[in-house]
Design a protein around this motif. Structure first.
Motif, short mmCIF file in Angstrom:
data_model
loop_
_atom_site.label_atom_id
_atom_site.label_comp_id
_atom_site.label_asym_id
_atom_site.label_seq_id
_atom_site.Cartn_x
_atom_site.Cartn_y
_atom_site.Cartn_z
N UNK A 1 0.84 -1.19 0.00
CA UNK A 1 0.00 0.00 0.00
C UNK A 1 0.88 1.25 0.00
N UNK A 2 0.54 2.29 -0.77
CA UNK A 2 -0.65 2.39 -1.63
C UNK A 2 -0.38 1.86 -3.04
N UNK B 1 8.48 6.93 1.87
CA UNK B 1 9.20 7.04 3.14
C UNK B 1 8.91 5.81 3.99
N UNK B 2 9.62 5.67 5.11
CA UNK B 2 9.40 4.54 6.00
C UNK B 2 7.96 4.47 6.50
N UNK B 3 7.32 5.63 6.58
CA UNK B 3 5.93 5.66 7.06
C UNK B 3 4.92 5.53 5.92
N UNK B 4 5.43 5.33 4.69
CA UNK B 4 4.55 5.13 3.55
C UNK B 4 4.09 6.39 2.86
N UNK B 5 4.78 7.50 3.12
CA UNK B 5 4.39 8.77 2.52
C UNK B 5 5.19 9.06 1.25
N UNK B 6 4.58 9.82 0.36
CA UNK B 6 5.27 10.29 -0.84
C UNK B 6 6.22 11.42 -0.46
#
Length: 289
Positions: A114-115, A191-196
């Motif tokens: 995800x995503x 990023x490690x947190x799943x952010x763009x």
């Protein structure tokens, strides 16, 4: 409810410090560890080479640890909070007979990519978590695939196939893009947190590393093309039919060794559409061909 504490098997070869399950065909749904928990206290942790708390050896690991209802699956295997299991991937692990003896963290079995950005990374020898490896559970930032081709397969019938490049990823062979009516988007990693993010990923181009587009759209976003002096002549990206579109946004082209001379251009479109926005060329000398 039961809490397993200080359970240990040999740490150089043992599987399943607290629990080991060997599940044959048809038995994937016939177990339930609801109520089980595992010590998180430093002085009483369970231990094993793989699966410090739990190891599942299954014919089909995805059937034994399904992702279609991740909440129920986590309860069934006694998994902790996502943040804890993600930070401790060797606690819950398993084998899938179709893959062999690659110990797979169960977090990446019951958690969907995800995503829907499928990450790729170089192989690491000996294998360690984070190394690029092609298996049906790969694509996560911390459990990436090895090749772009395989990652595209995992996206199934998606119109937009998103591939995340973990910085310093290397291609040294031809990648053919034949995706009629679809778009392959190759971008920087999340990023490690799943952010763009806006941090560009380095894509190393070596030897025969090239992209050939014959159908569909190929887009690059936030990529630094780092071209080795051993890269072959011609162009890194080519479009050869009227049904192709190549788009390059927010990218950099440079050489791996500063101010070295190369024989390789970035892009050539014989037919189709080429769109370039915000491309920086840094300290490159291209030799006459």
């Amino acid at each position: 409810a039961s809490t397993f504490t200080s359970c240990t098997v040999p740490t150089d070869s043992g599987l399943g410090g607290a629990i080991y399950l060997d599940i044959q065909t048809g038995g994937e749904t016939k177990y339930d560890l609801t109520g089980a928990s595992y010590s998180t206290a430093t002085h009483s942790l369970n231990n094993a080479q793989y699966g410090k708390n739990l190891f599942i050896n299954a014919f089909d690991l995805s059937a034994a640890v399904p992702m279609n209802d991740a909440s129920a699956t986590k309860t069934k295997i006694g998994a902790g909070l996502d943040s804890y299991e993600k930070a401790n991937p060797t606690n819950l692990m398993g084998y899938d007979s179709a893959i062999g003896t690659l110990a797979i963290p169960l977090y990446y079995v019951y958690t969907a990519v995800n995503p829907l950005v499928f990450h790729v990374n170089n192989p690491i020898s000996p294998f360690q978590i984070g190394s690029g490896n092609n298996n049906k559970y790969c694509g996560h930032l911390e459990w990436p695939c090895l090749t772009i081709d395989y990652s595209m397969q995992l996206t199934g019938n998606s119109i937009e196939k998103k591939i995340g490049i973990i910085s310093e990823y290397k291609i040294d062979s031809l990648i053919e893009i034949d995706q009629s009516g679809k778009e392959v988007k190759i971008s920087n990693s999340l990023s490690d947190s799943g952010d763009v993010t806006d941090i560009k990923s380095i894509l190393n181009i070596e030897d025969q590393g090239k992209f050939s587009v014959t159908n569909g759209t190929l887009q690059f976003d936030k990529i630094t093309f780092s071209i080795n002096i051993n890269a072959l002549e011609e162009y890194i990206i080519t479009g050869s039919t009227q049904s192709t579109r190549i788009q390059i946004d927010n990218c950099i082209m440079k050489t791996t060794t500063a101010q070295s001379t190369i024989k390789t251009g970035l892009v050539e479109v014989e037919y189709g559409i080429l769109s370039i926005t915000n491309l920086n060329i840094e300290d490159i000398v291209i030799q006459d061909r």
